[in-house]
Design a protein around this motif. Structure first.
Motif, PDB file in Angstrom:
ATOM      1  N   ASP A 293      -2.405 -16.366   4.103  1.00 11.87           N
ATOM      2  CA  ASP A 293      -2.955 -15.031   4.261  1.00 11.87           C
ATOM      3  C   ASP A 293      -1.723 -14.206   3.090  1.00 11.87           C
ATOM      4  N   ILE A 294      -1.287 -14.726   2.362  1.00 14.08           N
ATOM      5  CA  ILE A 294      -0.149 -14.670   1.063  1.00 14.08           C
ATOM      6  C   ILE A 294      -0.336 -15.617   0.033  1.00 14.08           C
ATOM      7  N   PHE A 295      -0.224 -14.630  -1.146  1.00 15.11           N
ATOM      8  CA  PHE A 295       0.306 -15.588  -2.191  1.00 15.11           C
ATOM      9  C   PHE A 295       1.357 -15.211  -3.008  1.00 15.11           C
ATOM     10  N   ALA A 296       2.081 -16.389  -2.829  1.00 13.29           N
ATOM     11  CA  ALA A 296       3.854 -15.875  -3.335  1.00 13.29           C
ATOM     12  C   ALA A 296       3.608 -16.531  -4.744  1.00 13.29           C
ATOM     13  N   THR A 297       4.449 -16.084  -5.540  1.00 14.20           N
ATOM     14  CA  THR A 297       4.367 -16.863  -6.687  1.00 14.20           C
ATOM     15  C   THR A 297       6.053 -16.478  -7.500  1.00 14.20           C
ATOM     16  N   ASP A 298       6.362 -17.117  -8.471  1.00  8.63           N
ATOM     17  CA  ASP A 298       7.506 -16.789  -8.793  1.00  8.63           C
ATOM     18  C   ASP A 298       6.991 -16.382 -10.199  1.00  8.63           C
ATOM     19  N   TYR A 299       7.545 -15.750 -11.386  1.00  7.50           N
ATOM     20  CA  TYR A 299       7.862 -14.907 -12.728  1.00  7.50           C
ATOM     21  C   TYR A 299       7.991 -16.080 -13.656  1.00  7.50           C
ATOM     22  N   ASP A 300       8.996 -16.193 -14.021  1.00  7.14           N
ATOM     23  CA  ASP A 300       8.737 -16.946 -15.054  1.00  7.14           C
ATOM     24  C   ASP A 300       8.874 -18.140 -14.939  1.00  7.14           C
ATOM     25  N   GLY A 301       7.803 -19.463 -15.970  1.00  2.31           N
ATOM     26  CA  GLY A 301       8.078 -20.462 -15.724  1.00  2.31           C
ATOM     27  C   GLY A 301       7.141 -21.193 -15.211  1.00  2.31           C
ATOM     28  N   THR A 302       6.453 -19.985 -14.703  1.00  2.00           N
ATOM     29  CA  THR A 302       4.935 -20.493 -13.666  1.00  2.00           C
ATOM     30  C   THR A 302       3.895 -19.180 -13.624  1.00  2.00           C
ATOM     31  N   LEU A 303       4.326 -18.030 -13.211  1.00  2.00           N
ATOM     32  CA  LEU A 303       2.819 -17.050 -13.775  1.00  2.00           C
ATOM     33  C   LEU A 303       3.068 -16.515 -15.088  1.00  2.00           C
ATOM     34  N   ALA A 304       4.383 -16.630 -15.740  1.00  2.00           N
ATOM     35  CA  ALA A 304       4.440 -16.016 -16.837  1.00  2.00           C
ATOM     36  C   ALA A 304       5.024 -17.256 -17.785  1.00  2.00           C
ATOM     37  N   TYR A 305       4.861 -17.100 -19.210  1.00  2.00           N
ATOM     38  CA  TYR A 305       5.315 -18.341 -20.304  1.00  2.00           C
ATOM     39  C   TYR A 305       5.439 -16.769 -21.230  1.00  2.00           C
ATOM     40  N   ASP A 306       7.421 -17.868 -21.373  1.00  2.00           N
ATOM     41  CA  ASP A 306       8.334 -16.658 -22.645  1.00  2.00           C
ATOM     42  C   ASP A 306       8.233 -15.100 -22.272  1.00  2.00           C
ATOM     43  N   GLY A 307       8.181 -15.311 -20.823  1.00  2.00           N
ATOM     44  CA  GLY A 307       7.603 -13.730 -20.120  1.00  2.00           C
ATOM     45  C   GLY A 307       6.263 -13.262 -19.892  1.00  2.00           C
ATOM     46  N   VAL A 308       6.033 -13.448 -20.864  1.00  4.07           N
ATOM     47  CA  VAL A 308       4.104 -13.192 -21.491  1.00  4.07           C
ATOM     48  C   VAL A 308       2.973 -13.511 -20.181  1.00  4.07           C
ATOM     49  N   VAL A 309       2.591 -12.617 -19.247  1.00  5.42           N
ATOM     50  CA  VAL A 309       1.424 -12.924 -18.602  1.00  5.42           C
ATOM     51  C   VAL A 309      -0.201 -12.765 -19.229  1.00  5.42           C
ATOM     52  N   ASP A 310      -0.204 -14.119 -19.047  1.00  3.52           N
ATOM     53  CA  ASP A 310      -2.056 -14.071 -19.815  1.00  3.52           C
ATOM     54  C   ASP A 310      -2.828 -13.414 -19.367  1.00  3.52           C
ATOM     55  N   GLU A 311      -4.211 -13.002 -20.189  1.00  3.65           N
ATOM     56  CA  GLU A 311      -5.398 -12.650 -19.712  1.00  3.65           C
ATOM     57  C   GLU A 311      -6.214 -13.430 -18.280  1.00  3.65           C
ATOM     58  N   PRO A 312      -6.568 -14.703 -18.603  1.00 11.34           N
ATOM     59  CA  PRO A 312      -6.929 -15.063 -17.287  1.00 11.34           C
ATOM     60  C   PRO A 312      -6.043 -16.079 -16.425  1.00 11.34           C
ATOM     61  N   THR A 313      -4.961 -15.684 -16.557  1.00 13.31           N
ATOM     62  CA  THR A 313      -3.424 -16.165 -15.071  1.00 13.31           C
ATOM     63  C   THR A 313      -3.602 -14.305 -14.433  1.00 13.31           C
ATOM     64  N   MET A 314      -3.604 -12.804 -15.242  1.00 18.23           N
ATOM     65  CA  MET A 314      -3.831 -11.831 -14.583  1.00 18.23           C
ATOM     66  C   MET A 314      -5.263 -11.809 -14.031  1.00 18.23           C
ATOM     67  N   ALA A 315      -6.599 -12.303 -14.257  1.00 14.75           N
ATOM     68  CA  ALA A 315      -7.341 -12.392 -14.041  1.00 14.75           C
ATOM     69  C   ALA A 315      -7.820 -13.084 -12.362  1.00 14.75           C
ATOM     70  N   ALA A 316      -6.992 -13.998 -12.308  1.00 12.40           N
ATOM     71  CA  ALA A 316      -7.286 -14.694 -11.266  1.00 12.40           C
ATOM     72  C   ALA A 316      -6.050 -14.717  -9.913  1.00 12.40           C
ATOM     73  N   VAL A 317      -5.090 -13.540 -10.643  1.00 10.02           N
ATOM     74  CA  VAL A 317      -4.286 -12.902  -9.776  1.00 10.02           C
ATOM     75  C   VAL A 317      -5.020 -11.761  -9.010  1.00 10.02           C
ATOM     76  N   LEU A 318      -5.846 -11.542  -9.868  1.00  6.14           N
ATOM     77  CA  LEU A 318      -6.935  -9.953  -9.400  1.00  6.14           C
ATOM     78  C   LEU A 318      -8.118 -10.132  -8.510  1.00  6.14           C
ATOM     79  N   ARG A 319      -8.813 -11.955  -8.846  1.00  4.32           N
ATOM     80  CA  ARG A 319      -8.733 -12.590  -7.860  1.00  4.32           C
ATOM     81  C   ARG A 319      -8.499 -12.866  -6.328  1.00  4.32           C
ATOM     82  N   ALA A 320      -7.293 -12.936  -6.699  1.00  4.16           N
ATOM     83  CA  ALA A 320      -6.572 -13.130  -5.540  1.00  4.16           C
ATOM     84  C   ALA A 320      -6.680 -12.053  -4.505  1.00  4.16           C
ATOM     85  N   ARG A 321      -6.511 -11.035  -4.937  1.00  2.09           N
ATOM     86  CA  ARG A 321      -5.996  -9.683  -4.268  1.00  2.09           C
ATOM     87  C   ARG A 321      -7.783  -8.905  -3.554  1.00  2.09           C
ATOM     88  N   ASP A 322      -8.649  -9.312  -4.801  1.00  4.65           N
ATOM     89  CA  ASP A 322      -9.582  -9.034  -4.302  1.00  4.65           C
ATOM     90  C   ASP A 322     -10.393  -9.704  -3.121  1.00  4.65           C
TER      91      ASP A 322
END
Length: 233
Positions: A4-33
């Motif tokens: 039911d839950i997807f829990a992610t770290d930020y730096d080095g996981t979701l983000a690279y050098d502090g930035v989350v790229d568009e393909p990664t955000m699209a996947a996160v939105l797919r999970a939410r949807d």
């Protein structure tokens, strides 16, 4: 779906050098949807994260300061889970010219100052603990880590750790990976983190997060008996 839950770290996981790229955000939105509830579990402070990541509202809850703070993006409510930093510790480290970031509970610096931090904790007889995060170092209240913060978030959502997927890359991610039903390490994770994982992605950082989400939504992890990771104890 078993989770039911997807829990992610930020730096080095979701983000690279502090930035989350568009393909990664699209996947996160797919999970939410798809109906998954989203948690971020990070060592960052709220001000720093909000200046870096523009999509906080995508997440149901955000665990900040390595487990010390719980933030609800929908209401902007901040719940502090630990005591404030000891003033004498902050004063001692400032006197020794240690560069500090001081949050609601966390005191953070870089690994270069580990000796000064450990000596100050010992000399002042403060029962706080040191947590490493690759090149960073955090000082936190006793019993506060990413696992304790995650448990507070799951309790708020009336959710189970057994039905939670956790993904991370660094030393401070190990407690919350161990606490969840499915522990995932991205390809760039430290070896000690990979030993805590049921699954290691082929992709690094955001690509690994997207890979994990797509495999999860495809049902690949459903009904699978998972052995305890090597770092479970």
């Amino acid at each position: 779906m078993d989770f039911d839950i997807f829990a992610t770290d930020y730096d080095g996981t979701l983000a690279y050098d502090g930035v989350v790229d568009e393909p990664t955000m699209a996947a996160v939105l797919r999970a939410r949807d798809a109906g998954l509830r989203l948690l971020m579990v990070t060592g960052r402070e709220l001000t720093d994260l909000s200046h870096t990541f523009a999509h906080l509202e995508v997440f149901d809850l955000i665990v900040l300061e390595n487990g010390s703070v719980l933030y609800t993006p929908a209401t902007k409510a901040v719940r502090v889970l630990g005591p404030p930093p000891p003033p004498e510790l902050v004063a001692r480290l400032t006197e020794r010219q240690v560069p500090l970031s001081v949050g609601h509970s966390i005191v953070a610096t870089v690994m270069d100052y580990e000796r000064e931090v450990v000596e100050a904790i010992r000399d002042l007889d403060i029962h706080w603990h040191v947590v490493l995060n690759k090149g960073s170092l955090m000082v936190l209240p006793p019993s506060v880590d990413k696992s304790s913060g995650l448990m507070a978030a799951l309790e708020t959502l009336h959710a189970s750790p057994a039905r939670t997927v956790a993904i991370g890359d660094a030393e401070n991610d190990r407690p919350f990976l161990r606490a969840c039903g499915l522990a995932v390490a991205v390809a760039n994770a430290l070896g000690s983190v990979k030993t805590c994982a049921h699954v290691v992605t082929a992709g690094a950082r955001g690509a690994g997060v997207a890979e994990c989400i797509d495999r999860l939504l495809a049902g690949e992890f459903d009904g699978v008996v998972r052995p305890q990771p090597a770092c479970a104890h």
